[in-house]
Design a protein around this motif. Sequence first.
Motif, PDB file in Angstrom:
ATOM      1  N   PRO A 212      -5.837   1.220   1.672  1.00  0.00           N
ATOM      2  CA  PRO A 212      -6.651   0.419   0.756  1.00  0.00           C
ATOM      3  C   PRO A 212      -8.151   0.645   0.937  1.00  0.00           C
ATOM      4  CG  PRO A 212      -5.552  -0.974   2.378  1.00  0.00           C
ATOM      5  CD  PRO A 212      -4.998   0.388   2.548  1.00  0.00           C
TER       6      PRO A 212
ATOM      7  N   TRP B  39      -0.551   0.916   0.835  1.00  0.00           N
ATOM      8  CA  TRP B  39       0.113   0.637  -0.443  1.00  0.00           C
ATOM      9  C   TRP B  39       0.969   1.851  -0.776  1.00  0.00           C
ATOM     10  CZ3 TRP B  39      -1.990  -2.643  -4.856  1.00  0.00           C
ATOM     11  CH2 TRP B  39      -2.809  -3.680  -4.386  1.00  0.00           C
TER      12      TRP B  39
ATOM     13  N   THR C 105       0.878  -7.927   0.039  1.00  0.00           N
ATOM     14  CA  THR C 105       0.219  -6.910  -0.773  1.00  0.00           C
ATOM     15  C   THR C 105       0.480  -7.197  -2.245  1.00  0.00           C
ATOM     16  OG1 THR C 105       0.763  -5.370   1.008  1.00  0.00           O
ATOM     17  CG2 THR C 105      -0.163  -4.423  -0.981  1.00  0.00           C
ATOM     18  N   TRP C 106       1.730  -7.558  -2.571  1.00  0.00           N
ATOM     19  CA  TRP C 106       2.116  -7.864  -3.946  1.00  0.00           C
ATOM     20  C   TRP C 106       1.322  -9.058  -4.469  1.00  0.00           C
ATOM     21  CZ3 TRP C 106       3.541  -6.745  -8.513  1.00  0.00           C
ATOM     22  CH2 TRP C 106       4.231  -7.618  -9.365  1.00  0.00           C
TER      23      TRP C 106
ATOM     24  N   GLN D 282       4.424  -3.320  -5.340  1.00  0.00           N
ATOM     25  CA  GLN D 282       4.392  -3.252  -3.892  1.00  0.00           C
ATOM     26  C   GLN D 282       5.511  -4.080  -3.242  1.00  0.00           C
ATOM     27  OE1 GLN D 282       2.420  -1.047  -2.130  1.00  0.00           O
ATOM     28  NE2 GLN D 282       2.093  -0.390  -4.248  1.00  0.00           N
TER      29      GLN D 282
ATOM     30  N   GLN E 235      -1.884  -7.763  -5.440  1.00  0.00           N
ATOM     31  CA  GLN E 235      -1.741  -6.893  -6.599  1.00  0.00           C
ATOM     32  C   GLN E 235      -1.605  -7.720  -7.875  1.00  0.00           C
ATOM     33  OE1 GLN E 235       1.765  -4.476  -6.429  1.00  0.00           O
ATOM     34  NE2 GLN E 235       1.022  -3.000  -7.907  1.00  0.00           N
TER      35      GLN E 235
END
Lengths: 199, 247
Positions: B242, B229, A37-38, A32, A41
């Motif tokens: 999500p 995402w 977000t990463w 990502q 993740q």
Amino acid sequence: MSTLPSPTSTSSRSTSFPFPSIYSFPPFFTRQPNSQTWTSQLSLWNSLILAYCRYNRIWRIDLNTAIEWDLFNNRDINRSLKLETCKEVLDSMVKKGDAEWVSGSGSHVSKNTSAIIYWRRPEEWANIIADWIDSTGQKNTILTLYEIAEGDLSLSQDFRGIDPTILRKALDVLIRRGQAQIMKSADGEEAGVKFFGSQ
Amino acid sequence: MTMRRGVGLAAFDNHQRTAQQYSDLGSSILQTHISELTDQLLTFQAALKKFAQSHADEIRSDPVFRSEFVKMCSAIGVDPLASSSANKKGSFWAELLGSDVNDFFFELAVRIIEICRRTRDVNGGLMLVEDVKGRINSVPGRPPVSQEDIVRAVNTLAPLGHGFGIVRLANKDFIRSVPQELSRDQAVAIEATQALGYISVPILRDNLAWETARCIAVLDDLVASGLVWIDEQARPKEYWTPSWIRQ
């Protein structure tokens, strides 16, 4: 094409690893670009890898072979994690202390392709082994590393078949705590470990 | 007693006295009414308090009962969640109702805030009420909460200015836990994700008749806000909500 890892212990599971729902989310296999977000993740991959290794009793991951595992390839949705992303994930696990890079085996002198996975930290293993020594009345006996990992008395233990490198680290913890000592034979070779039991 | 209208100044005097007598009578009637009303109100307060106390357990544990109770309060002009001061126990009605209702929603609001904080990196601060409900109700040993309870609790947070609010998209309630509100295009795009779980440039272009540049702009926007995402292994690239990750 995805494969299952080769069994590394005598205990084999009758059911395959129950993957969490994130594993079925296609973007989970794309690195990502959004940094928050990463972050999430990375955390999800971290948990997944630890759970997967714990379930299948995998002690180390060799990137070049592991990249073929079902862990990193979901055939149902046709998505695979790229090698570079997998390495990024392992790097972050190493930073967190959940894994440790070891020098590559074989003729390749490649750096950081193989990692020990600490689904239990060395301190945890040390505690478990010390408890086991106590409960099996093996205080003041000398055991070889092989006996600890593969002996009859450890058959049902969680550390059964433990990777020697991890066992070494666990024993180092016990030695530091004064609960064990390396015994050397007459010619100075390492003969085994003597346990004093937990204080 | 019959009164006779007199003439002259005497008659004027009479009128004044009569008016005064009427006024006095009116006041005393009013006084009687006020004291009767006060009595009734006190009786009512006591009854409502007793009701709330004897049903406190039901209020806490049964979402349907709780909902009906709150509706009844609203119907008679009582807001069981109203607070006259920053202190949650400052509300007159909180005192009257034994503060069980207030406590319930306050505690629920705290749990909602916690869940949103923990999941913010995954969903960019936008989460389905249904998913929040699922998480709350998965904890054993506590009475279940309803979607309505959650929406109510979030609405009590809205005036506090921390960016909490309910957003309705594609007929579903979402909790927004970040101050940034969705732009019109963002909202429409997120609604579009609710059909298949994802959108792409062609999907937006074909379904909303947007030019490519507008599609790309809103998708980049959503990525930057952490609301979607990216799936780069799909052709064309897919942008997933999500909320599609099953809890």
